[in-house]
Enzyme design. Sequence first.
Site, short mmCIF file in Angstrom:
data_model
loop_
_atom_site.label_atom_id
_atom_site.label_comp_id
_atom_site.label_asym_id
_atom_site.label_seq_id
_atom_site.Cartn_x
_atom_site.Cartn_y
_atom_site.Cartn_z
N SER A 97 26.48 51.01 76.19
CA SER A 97 27.84 50.66 75.83
C SER A 97 28.79 50.84 77.00
O SER A 97 28.49 51.53 77.98
CB SER A 97 28.32 51.52 74.66
OG SER A 97 28.52 52.85 75.10
N ASP A 119 26.61 46.74 75.40
CA ASP A 119 27.23 46.83 74.07
C ASP A 119 28.72 47.09 74.18
O ASP A 119 29.18 47.90 75.00
CB ASP A 119 26.55 47.95 73.28
CG ASP A 119 26.96 47.97 71.82
OD1 ASP A 119 27.10 46.88 71.24
OD2 ASP A 119 27.12 49.07 71.26
N THR A 158 24.87 57.01 66.48
CA THR A 158 25.26 58.38 66.15
C THR A 158 24.13 59.13 65.44
O THR A 158 23.87 60.31 65.73
CB THR A 158 26.52 58.38 65.29
OG1 THR A 158 27.59 57.74 66.01
CG2 THR A 158 26.94 59.80 64.93
#
Length: 278
Positions: A50, A83, A230
Amino acid sequence: MTLASLDAVLTRARADGRGVGAFNVIQLEHAHGLVAAAERTGLSVVLQISENAVRYHGSLVGIGTATRALAEASTATCVVHLDHATDPELVRQAVDLGFTSVMFDGSTLPDAQNRDLTAEVVSRCHRAGVSVEAELGEVGGKDGVHAPGARTDPDDAAAFVADTGVDALAVAVGSSHAMTERSASLDLELIARLRAAVPVPLVLHGSSGVPDAEIVRGLRAGLTKINIATHLNAVFTDAVRSALAADERLVDTRRYLGPGRDALRDEAARLLELLARN
Protein backbone atom coordinates in the site's frame (compact mmCIF):
# COMPACT_ATOMS: atom_id res chain seq x y z
CA MET A 1 7.68 -18.29 -12.39
CA THR A 2 6.62 -15.20 -14.34
CA LEU A 3 4.41 -12.83 -12.36
CA ALA A 4 0.71 -13.16 -13.12
CA SER A 5 -1.63 -10.49 -14.42
CA LEU A 6 -4.33 -9.45 -11.93
CA ASP A 7 -6.80 -9.18 -14.79
CA ALA A 8 -6.14 -12.77 -15.88
CA VAL A 9 -6.29 -14.20 -12.34
CA LEU A 10 -9.52 -12.39 -11.46
CA THR A 11 -11.22 -13.07 -14.78
CA ARG A 12 -10.67 -16.82 -14.36
CA ALA A 13 -11.82 -16.75 -10.75
CA ARG A 14 -14.93 -14.70 -11.59
CA ALA A 15 -15.89 -17.15 -14.32
CA ASP A 16 -15.46 -20.06 -11.87
CA GLY A 17 -17.29 -18.34 -9.01
CA ARG A 18 -14.17 -18.42 -6.83
CA GLY A 19 -12.52 -15.80 -4.68
CA VAL A 20 -8.90 -14.62 -4.79
CA GLY A 21 -7.03 -13.58 -1.64
CA ALA A 22 -5.23 -10.24 -1.68
CA PHE A 23 -3.01 -9.75 1.37
CA ASN A 24 -0.80 -6.84 2.39
CA VAL A 25 2.98 -6.93 2.54
CA ILE A 26 4.42 -4.59 5.17
CA GLN A 27 7.69 -6.27 6.15
CA LEU A 28 9.61 -8.85 4.16
CA GLU A 29 8.35 -11.51 6.59
CA HIS A 30 4.85 -10.85 5.26
CA ALA A 31 5.96 -11.53 1.70
CA HIS A 32 7.76 -14.75 2.71
CA GLY A 33 4.71 -15.99 4.64
CA LEU A 34 2.21 -15.14 1.91
CA VAL A 35 4.24 -16.72 -0.88
CA ALA A 36 4.68 -19.83 1.27
CA ALA A 37 0.90 -19.97 1.80
CA ALA A 38 0.29 -19.83 -1.94
CA GLU A 39 2.86 -22.59 -2.53
CA ARG A 40 1.33 -24.78 0.18
CA THR A 41 -2.18 -24.49 -1.23
CA GLY A 42 -1.35 -24.31 -4.93
CA LEU A 43 -3.58 -21.22 -5.16
CA SER A 44 -3.03 -17.73 -6.56
CA VAL A 45 -2.25 -14.87 -4.22
CA VAL A 46 -2.14 -11.10 -4.65
CA LEU A 47 0.78 -9.53 -2.77
CA GLN A 48 -0.27 -5.96 -2.03
CA ILE A 49 1.98 -3.06 -1.03
CA SER A 50 0.00 0.00 0.00
CA GLU A 51 0.91 3.65 -0.28
CA ASN A 52 0.98 3.73 3.54
CA ALA A 53 3.55 0.90 3.56
CA VAL A 54 5.63 2.78 1.00
CA ARG A 55 5.54 5.82 3.26
CA TYR A 56 6.68 3.64 6.19
CA HIS A 57 9.67 2.31 4.23
CA GLY A 58 10.48 5.68 2.71
CA SER A 59 10.42 4.26 -0.82
CA LEU A 60 8.77 1.58 -2.93
CA VAL A 61 12.09 0.38 -4.28
CA GLY A 62 13.31 -1.84 -1.43
CA ILE A 63 10.12 -3.61 -0.34
CA GLY A 64 8.77 -3.64 -3.90
CA THR A 65 11.89 -5.14 -5.45
CA ALA A 66 12.21 -7.76 -2.72
CA THR A 67 8.54 -8.77 -2.97
CA ARG A 68 8.76 -9.06 -6.74
CA ALA A 69 11.91 -11.21 -6.46
CA LEU A 70 10.22 -13.60 -4.01
CA ALA A 71 7.16 -13.86 -6.24
CA GLU A 72 9.21 -14.55 -9.35
CA ALA A 73 11.22 -17.23 -7.58
CA SER A 74 8.07 -18.97 -6.33
CA THR A 75 6.31 -21.94 -7.89
CA ALA A 76 2.98 -20.27 -7.01
CA THR A 77 0.96 -17.88 -9.14
CA CYS A 78 1.62 -14.45 -7.64
CA VAL A 79 0.42 -10.97 -8.52
CA VAL A 80 2.47 -8.03 -7.20
CA HIS A 81 0.07 -5.17 -6.67
CA LEU A 82 0.30 -1.52 -5.56
CA ASP A 83 -2.64 -0.85 -3.23
CA HIS A 84 -4.53 2.38 -2.53
CA ALA A 85 -2.20 4.64 -4.47
CA THR A 86 -3.42 8.23 -4.62
CA ASP A 87 -0.30 9.58 -6.37
CA PRO A 88 0.05 8.87 -10.12
CA GLU A 89 3.83 9.17 -9.72
CA LEU A 90 3.83 6.22 -7.31
CA VAL A 91 1.85 4.28 -9.91
CA ARG A 92 4.57 5.06 -12.45
CA GLN A 93 7.24 3.81 -10.05
CA ALA A 94 5.35 0.55 -9.51
CA VAL A 95 5.07 -0.01 -13.25
CA ASP A 96 8.79 0.69 -13.68
CA LEU A 97 9.59 -1.83 -10.91
CA GLY A 98 7.68 -4.56 -12.73
CA PHE A 99 4.45 -4.67 -10.71
CA THR A 100 1.70 -6.45 -12.61
CA SER A 101 -1.18 -4.40 -11.23
CA VAL A 102 -2.00 -1.21 -9.36
CA MET A 103 -4.99 0.10 -7.46
CA PHE A 104 -5.49 3.80 -8.11
CA ASP A 105 -7.69 5.34 -5.44
CA GLY A 106 -9.31 8.60 -6.52
CA SER A 107 -12.42 7.98 -4.44
CA THR A 108 -11.94 11.14 -2.35
CA LEU A 109 -11.75 13.34 -5.44
CA PRO A 110 -14.76 15.01 -7.08
CA ASP A 111 -16.48 12.43 -9.26
CA ALA A 112 -15.53 13.91 -12.64
CA GLN A 113 -11.90 14.32 -11.58
CA ASN A 114 -11.78 10.76 -10.26
CA ARG A 115 -13.06 9.42 -13.59
CA ASP A 116 -10.70 11.52 -15.71
CA LEU A 117 -7.59 10.80 -13.65
CA THR A 118 -8.42 7.10 -13.34
CA ALA A 119 -8.85 6.88 -17.12
CA GLU A 120 -5.42 8.49 -17.61
CA VAL A 121 -3.82 5.99 -15.20
CA VAL A 122 -5.56 3.09 -16.96
CA SER A 123 -4.34 4.26 -20.38
CA ARG A 124 -0.72 4.48 -19.22
CA CYS A 125 -0.81 1.20 -17.33
CA HIS A 126 -2.49 -0.76 -20.10
CA ARG A 127 0.21 0.36 -22.53
CA ALA A 128 2.68 -1.28 -20.13
CA GLY A 129 0.58 -4.45 -19.74
CA VAL A 130 -0.39 -3.58 -16.15
CA SER A 131 -3.90 -4.15 -14.74
CA VAL A 132 -5.73 -1.38 -12.89
CA GLU A 133 -8.18 -1.59 -9.99
CA ALA A 134 -10.07 1.51 -8.90
CA GLU A 135 -12.63 2.52 -6.30
CA LEU A 136 -16.02 4.09 -6.64
CA GLY A 137 -18.02 4.98 -3.58
CA GLU A 138 -16.46 5.05 -0.17
CA VAL A 139 -15.28 2.12 1.92
CA GLY A 140 -15.55 2.90 5.60
CA GLY A 141 -12.63 3.52 7.90
CA LYS A 142 -9.90 4.55 5.47
CA ASP A 143 -8.05 7.37 7.22
CA GLY A 144 -11.33 8.64 8.61
CA VAL A 145 -12.55 10.17 5.34
CA HIS A 146 -15.16 7.61 4.31
CA ALA A 147 -18.67 7.36 5.67
CA PRO A 148 -19.25 3.86 7.13
CA GLY A 149 -22.75 3.74 5.64
CA ALA A 150 -21.62 4.55 2.08
CA ARG A 151 -22.82 2.28 -0.73
CA THR A 152 -21.95 2.02 -4.42
CA ASP A 153 -24.76 2.53 -6.92
CA PRO A 154 -24.80 -0.24 -9.60
CA ASP A 155 -25.67 2.07 -12.51
CA ASP A 156 -22.97 4.53 -11.50
CA ALA A 157 -20.48 1.66 -11.14
CA ALA A 158 -21.23 0.38 -14.64
CA ALA A 159 -20.79 3.87 -16.07
CA PHE A 160 -17.52 4.33 -14.16
CA VAL A 161 -16.08 1.14 -15.62
CA ALA A 162 -17.17 2.17 -19.12
CA ASP A 163 -15.68 5.65 -18.67
CA THR A 164 -12.34 4.52 -17.26
CA GLY A 165 -11.62 1.03 -18.63
CA VAL A 166 -10.56 -0.37 -15.24
CA ASP A 167 -9.99 -4.11 -14.87
CA ALA A 168 -11.49 -4.46 -11.37
CA LEU A 169 -13.67 -2.28 -9.18
CA ALA A 170 -13.63 -1.90 -5.39
CA VAL A 171 -17.15 -1.24 -4.12
CA ALA A 172 -18.71 -0.07 -0.87
CA VAL A 173 -21.08 -2.80 0.33
CA GLY A 174 -20.78 -2.73 4.12
CA SER A 175 -17.17 -3.44 5.04
CA SER A 176 -14.80 -1.03 6.78
CA HIS A 177 -11.02 -0.73 6.85
CA ALA A 178 -8.90 -1.51 9.93
CA MET A 179 -11.57 -3.40 11.89
CA THR A 180 -10.13 -5.62 14.62
CA GLU A 181 -13.41 -7.45 15.29
CA ARG A 182 -14.95 -9.66 12.60
CA SER A 183 -18.52 -8.43 12.94
CA ALA A 184 -19.39 -6.62 9.70
CA SER A 185 -22.43 -7.58 7.61
CA LEU A 186 -22.39 -7.23 3.83
CA ASP A 187 -25.22 -5.93 1.67
CA LEU A 188 -25.65 -9.15 -0.30
CA GLU A 189 -28.54 -7.85 -2.39
CA LEU A 190 -26.45 -4.89 -3.49
CA ILE A 191 -23.50 -7.16 -4.32
CA ALA A 192 -25.74 -9.24 -6.58
CA ARG A 193 -27.00 -6.10 -8.33
CA LEU A 194 -23.45 -4.85 -8.80
CA ARG A 195 -22.36 -8.25 -10.17
CA ALA A 196 -25.15 -8.09 -12.75
CA ALA A 197 -24.40 -4.49 -13.74
CA VAL A 198 -20.60 -4.38 -13.74
CA PRO A 199 -18.61 -6.33 -16.36
CA VAL A 200 -15.37 -6.55 -14.35
CA PRO A 201 -14.55 -8.41 -11.09
CA LEU A 202 -15.71 -6.78 -7.87
CA VAL A 203 -13.29 -6.17 -5.00
CA LEU A 204 -14.07 -6.11 -1.27
CA HIS A 205 -11.80 -3.87 0.75
CA GLY A 206 -11.80 -3.92 4.54
CA SER A 207 -12.47 -7.66 4.67
CA SER A 208 -10.67 -8.16 8.00
CA GLY A 209 -13.86 -7.15 9.79
CA VAL A 210 -16.03 -9.62 7.87
CA PRO A 211 -16.57 -13.13 9.36
CA ASP A 212 -15.69 -16.18 7.26
CA ALA A 213 -19.32 -17.16 6.66
CA GLU A 214 -20.21 -13.64 5.54
CA ILE A 215 -17.25 -13.55 3.14
CA VAL A 216 -18.49 -16.81 1.64
CA ARG A 217 -21.96 -15.32 1.19
CA GLY A 218 -20.36 -12.27 -0.45
CA LEU A 219 -18.47 -14.48 -2.88
CA ARG A 220 -21.63 -16.33 -3.79
CA ALA A 221 -23.40 -13.01 -4.34
CA GLY A 222 -20.71 -11.84 -6.77
CA LEU A 223 -17.46 -10.66 -5.13
CA THR A 224 -14.11 -11.92 -6.47
CA LYS A 225 -11.06 -10.19 -4.95
CA ILE A 226 -11.00 -10.16 -1.15
CA ASN A 227 -8.53 -7.79 0.54
CA ILE A 228 -7.41 -8.81 4.03
CA ALA A 229 -4.70 -6.96 5.98
CA THR A 230 -5.57 -6.08 9.59
CA HIS A 231 -6.67 -9.62 10.47
CA LEU A 232 -3.38 -11.11 9.27
CA ASN A 233 -1.42 -8.38 11.05
CA ALA A 234 -3.20 -9.34 14.27
CA VAL A 235 -2.27 -13.01 13.76
CA PHE A 236 1.35 -12.03 13.10
CA THR A 237 1.49 -9.74 16.14
CA ASP A 238 -0.08 -12.28 18.50
CA ALA A 239 2.63 -14.81 17.58
CA VAL A 240 5.36 -12.22 18.15
CA ARG A 241 3.90 -11.30 21.54
CA SER A 242 3.76 -14.95 22.55
CA ALA A 243 7.40 -15.53 21.57
CA LEU A 244 8.57 -12.48 23.51
CA ALA A 245 6.46 -13.33 26.55
CA ALA A 246 7.90 -16.85 26.64
CA ASP A 247 11.46 -15.56 26.92
CA GLU A 248 12.05 -12.09 28.37
CA ARG A 249 15.75 -12.34 27.46
CA LEU A 250 15.02 -12.87 23.76
CA VAL A 251 16.82 -10.36 21.52
CA ASP A 252 17.38 -12.29 18.27
CA THR A 253 14.73 -10.84 15.96
CA ARG A 254 14.60 -14.06 13.92
CA ARG A 255 13.30 -15.94 16.95
CA TYR A 256 10.19 -13.76 17.31
CA LEU A 257 9.63 -12.51 13.74
CA GLY A 258 9.93 -16.09 12.50
CA PRO A 259 6.93 -17.28 14.55
CA GLY A 260 4.99 -14.25 13.32
CA ARG A 261 5.80 -15.11 9.71
CA ASP A 262 4.81 -18.75 10.22
CA ALA A 263 1.52 -17.88 11.92
CA LEU A 264 0.67 -15.49 9.11
CA ARG A 265 1.53 -18.21 6.56
CA ASP A 266 -0.81 -20.70 8.21
CA GLU A 267 -3.75 -18.28 8.43
CA ALA A 268 -3.20 -16.99 4.89
CA ALA A 269 -3.24 -20.59 3.61
CA ARG A 270 -6.52 -21.22 5.45
CA LEU A 271 -8.05 -18.07 3.95
CA LEU A 272 -6.88 -18.89 0.43
CA GLU A 273 -8.58 -22.28 0.66
CA LEU A 274 -11.73 -20.75 2.12
CA LEU A 275 -11.98 -18.29 -0.77
CA ALA A 276 -11.17 -20.80 -3.49
CA ARG A 277 -13.74 -23.41 -2.58
CA ASN A 278 -16.71 -21.06 -2.54
